[in-house]
Write a protein that holds these residues in place. Sequence first.
Motif, PDB file in Angstrom:
ATOM      1  N   ASP A 185       0.877  -1.168   0.000  1.00  0.00           N
ATOM      2  CA  ASP A 185       0.000   0.000   0.000  1.00  0.00           C
ATOM      3  C   ASP A 185       0.916   1.220   0.000  1.00  0.00           C
ATOM      4  O   ASP A 185       1.477   1.583   1.031  1.00  0.00           O
ATOM      5  N   TRP A 186       1.100   1.834  -1.187  1.00  0.00           N
ATOM      6  CA  TRP A 186       2.018   2.958  -1.326  1.00  0.00           C
ATOM      7  C   TRP A 186       1.269   4.280  -1.316  1.00  0.00           C
ATOM      8  O   TRP A 186       0.347   4.485  -2.118  1.00  0.00           O
ATOM      9  N   GLY A 187       1.668   5.199  -0.416  1.00  0.00           N
ATOM     10  CA  GLY A 187       1.070   6.520  -0.358  1.00  0.00           C
ATOM     11  C   GLY A 187       2.116   7.609  -0.540  1.00  0.00           C
ATOM     12  O   GLY A 187       3.304   7.334  -0.714  1.00  0.00           O
ATOM     13  N   TRP A 188       1.656   8.858  -0.476  1.00  0.00           N
ATOM     14  CA  TRP A 188       2.504  10.028  -0.713  1.00  0.00           C
ATOM     15  C   TRP A 188       2.893  10.629   0.623  1.00  0.00           C
ATOM     16  O   TRP A 188       2.046  11.066   1.400  1.00  0.00           O
ATOM     17  N   ALA A 189       4.187  10.659   0.934  1.00  0.00           N
ATOM     18  CA  ALA A 189       4.697  11.053   2.246  1.00  0.00           C
ATOM     19  C   ALA A 189       4.194  12.414   2.739  1.00  0.00           C
ATOM     20  O   ALA A 189       3.853  12.544   3.923  1.00  0.00           O
ATOM     21  N   PRO A 190       4.146  13.469   1.911  1.00  0.00           N
ATOM     22  CA  PRO A 190       3.649  14.758   2.421  1.00  0.00           C
ATOM     23  C   PRO A 190       2.231  14.690   2.976  1.00  0.00           C
ATOM     24  O   PRO A 190       1.890  15.448   3.890  1.00  0.00           O
ATOM     25  N   GLU A 191       1.409  13.787   2.451  1.00  0.00           N
ATOM     26  CA  GLU A 191       0.069  13.611   3.015  1.00  0.00           C
ATOM     27  C   GLU A 191       0.130  12.903   4.365  1.00  0.00           C
ATOM     28  O   GLU A 191      -0.668  13.178   5.269  1.00  0.00           O
ATOM     29  N   ILE A 220      -3.915   3.538  12.079  1.00  0.00           N
ATOM     30  CA  ILE A 220      -3.377   3.055  10.817  1.00  0.00           C
ATOM     31  C   ILE A 220      -3.434   4.214   9.824  1.00  0.00           C
ATOM     32  O   ILE A 220      -4.472   4.855   9.666  1.00  0.00           O
ATOM     33  N   ILE A 221      -2.316   4.478   9.156  1.00  0.00           N
ATOM     34  CA  ILE A 221      -2.274   5.516   8.131  1.00  0.00           C
ATOM     35  C   ILE A 221      -1.881   4.849   6.815  1.00  0.00           C
ATOM     36  O   ILE A 221      -0.776   4.335   6.680  1.00  0.00           O
ATOM     37  N   ALA A 222      -2.803   4.853   5.865  1.00  0.00           N
ATOM     38  CA  ALA A 222      -2.587   4.170   4.592  1.00  0.00           C
ATOM     39  C   ALA A 222      -3.618   4.659   3.578  1.00  0.00           C
ATOM     40  O   ALA A 222      -4.552   5.390   3.921  1.00  0.00           O
ATOM     41  N   THR A 223      -3.448   4.233   2.333  1.00  0.00           N
ATOM     42  CA  THR A 223      -4.402   4.617   1.288  1.00  0.00           C
ATOM     43  C   THR A 223      -5.577   3.652   1.204  1.00  0.00           C
ATOM     44  O   THR A 223      -6.653   4.022   0.759  1.00  0.00           O
ATOM     45  N   GLY A 224      -5.347   2.379   1.600  1.00  0.00           N
ATOM     46  CA  GLY A 224      -6.373   1.358   1.415  1.00  0.00           C
ATOM     47  C   GLY A 224      -6.305   0.710   0.036  1.00  0.00           C
ATOM     48  O   GLY A 224      -7.134  -0.130  -0.308  1.00  0.00           O
ATOM     49  N   TYR A 225      -5.296   1.084  -0.757  1.00  0.00           N
ATOM     50  CA  TYR A 225      -5.134   0.561  -2.125  1.00  0.00           C
ATOM     51  C   TYR A 225      -3.797  -0.155  -2.218  1.00  0.00           C
ATOM     52  O   TYR A 225      -2.743   0.449  -2.003  1.00  0.00           O
ATOM     53  N   LYS A 247     -10.486   4.013  10.546  1.00  0.00           N
ATOM     54  CA  LYS A 247     -10.458   4.774  11.793  1.00  0.00           C
ATOM     55  C   LYS A 247      -9.871   6.171  11.568  1.00  0.00           C
ATOM     56  O   LYS A 247     -10.370   7.160  12.124  1.00  0.00           O
ATOM     57  N   ALA A 248      -8.825   6.271  10.759  1.00  0.00           N
ATOM     58  CA  ALA A 248      -8.230   7.576  10.472  1.00  0.00           C
ATOM     59  C   ALA A 248      -9.215   8.479   9.741  1.00  0.00           C
ATOM     60  O   ALA A 248      -9.274   9.690   9.990  1.00  0.00           O
ATOM     61  N   ARG A 249     -10.005   7.902   8.834  1.00  0.00           N
ATOM     62  CA  ARG A 249     -11.008   8.698   8.126  1.00  0.00           C
ATOM     63  C   ARG A 249     -12.061   9.223   9.087  1.00  0.00           C
ATOM     64  O   ARG A 249     -12.467  10.388   9.027  1.00  0.00           O
ATOM     65  N   GLU A 250     -12.494   8.357   9.994  1.00  0.00           N
ATOM     66  CA  GLU A 250     -13.602   8.716  10.876  1.00  0.00           C
ATOM     67  C   GLU A 250     -13.171   9.610  12.035  1.00  0.00           C
ATOM     68  O   GLU A 250     -13.887  10.546  12.396  1.00  0.00           O
ATOM     69  N   TRP A 303      -8.918  12.363   8.114  1.00  0.00           N
ATOM     70  CA  TRP A 303      -7.807  12.274   7.169  1.00  0.00           C
ATOM     71  C   TRP A 303      -8.046  11.137   6.198  1.00  0.00           C
ATOM     72  O   TRP A 303      -8.436  10.028   6.584  1.00  0.00           O
ATOM     73  N   GLN A 304      -7.804  11.411   4.928  1.00  0.00           N
ATOM     74  CA  GLN A 304      -7.897  10.379   3.900  1.00  0.00           C
ATOM     75  C   GLN A 304      -6.884  10.674   2.815  1.00  0.00           C
ATOM     76  O   GLN A 304      -6.772  11.816   2.353  1.00  0.00           O
ATOM     77  N   ALA A 305      -6.140   9.666   2.417  1.00  0.00           N
ATOM     78  CA  ALA A 305      -5.156   9.848   1.351  1.00  0.00           C
ATOM     79  C   ALA A 305      -5.866  10.179   0.047  1.00  0.00           C
ATOM     80  O   ALA A 305      -6.870   9.549  -0.304  1.00  0.00           O
ATOM     81  N   THR A 306      -5.364  11.174  -0.657  1.00  0.00           N
ATOM     82  CA  THR A 306      -5.934  11.528  -1.961  1.00  0.00           C
ATOM     83  C   THR A 306      -5.097  10.979  -3.102  1.00  0.00           C
ATOM     84  O   THR A 306      -5.538  10.953  -4.245  1.00  0.00           O
ATOM     85  N   LEU A 307      -3.866  10.548  -2.797  1.00  0.00           N
ATOM     86  CA  LEU A 307      -2.952  10.031  -3.818  1.00  0.00           C
ATOM     87  C   LEU A 307      -2.645   8.565  -3.547  1.00  0.00           C
ATOM     88  O   LEU A 307      -2.317   8.188  -2.420  1.00  0.00           O
ATOM     89  N   THR A 308      -2.757   7.736  -4.566  1.00  0.00           N
ATOM     90  CA  THR A 308      -2.424   6.313  -4.443  1.00  0.00           C
ATOM     91  C   THR A 308      -1.217   6.006  -5.330  1.00  0.00           C
ATOM     92  O   THR A 308      -0.594   6.904  -5.899  1.00  0.00           O
ATOM     93  N   MET A 309      -0.892   4.722  -5.465  1.00  0.00           N
ATOM     94  CA  MET A 309       0.353   4.330  -6.130  1.00  0.00           C
ATOM     95  C   MET A 309       0.571   4.965  -7.506  1.00  0.00           C
ATOM     96  O   MET A 309       1.672   5.489  -7.771  1.00  0.00           O
TER      97      MET A 309
END
Length: 336
Positions: free
Chosen positions: A218-224, A242-247, A291-294, A298-304
């Motif tokens: 699950d790869w995300g963008w560090a600045p986010e 947990i901090i991740a994109t879910g993808y 849990k992070a979304r709720e 916070w929700q990642a906007t950028l995925t791999m």
Amino acid sequence: MKTALICGVTGQDGAWLALLLLSKGYRVVGTSRDAQIATLTKLDLLGVRERIELRSMTPTDFRSVVQTLIQVEPDEIYNLSGQSSVGLSFQQPVETLESISQGTLNLLESMRMINKSIRFYNAGSSECFGDTGDLAADELTPFRPRSPYAVAKSASVWSVSNYREGYAMYACSGILFNHESWLRPARFVTSKVIKTVNRIAQGSGEQLQLGNMDISRDWGWAPEYVEAMWRILQQEKPEDFIIATGYTASLQEFVALAFAAHNLDWRDHTRSDASLLRETDIRISRANPQKARERLGWQATLTMPDVVARMVEAEKLLSQRAAPCQVEPAPASLLR
């Protein structure tokens, strides 16, 4: 003005976090084991080197940690220090365990002695979960570490939980899944791929050598992700997240997109190297960041695919620069 102490400010996450906190009006103090000789290139590239206070602190030296906390008087501490490579941890297991788990314990114990009201963020890792197969790990998923790095990170998360529950301290861990940017050093596979593909596109004639390309992450963008770190310490009650994109995507998909960005076919320029295989490598890593979304909003906007595109763009721009005597800040388009 709040004061934030970033332990490990010279790394990828430390530099991005410093940039974020400065934009929020913080006084930012960053530590390195020897601030006088530390490599500050990442801080230079983000244009924040002159805006933060640099101090020498060795997390494994309890006296050094105590002195730093007394002198800095931080409101928030972000513990991002310690050996950061899974692969290197097999070669340096003792240093890895000490720099991560003992360093975390020294910070927690110093806070308990000096000022229990300090808010503490600890960098956990998805490596703690081991191989969960098709299960998307959440905050209740058991740890099954499969590397010295993962063992050390697991111990640090458990220490944070112990101090939070035992001493009523505001101590939290962000269990971050893979997060990348153009500040990653070349020893990380994502940066290795991007840099090598860029050289191949320029005619180097080399081959990209990789181990198991079937692994999935699950790869995300560090600045986010550093935004999530900050949000964790702004909650009313301390909790782990947990901090991740879910993808989740495979390394082969990552590689294919990197080559496609240069109009190349990855199969023509890549070969497998058995020496790069790990017996205990995690096959697949999945996350449930609900849990992070709720709770954090916070929700990642950028995925791999977005991560690949941004790293490719940055590598193209930065590789075109002549090597200066002094590192200049990166173009504003990359500071996002």
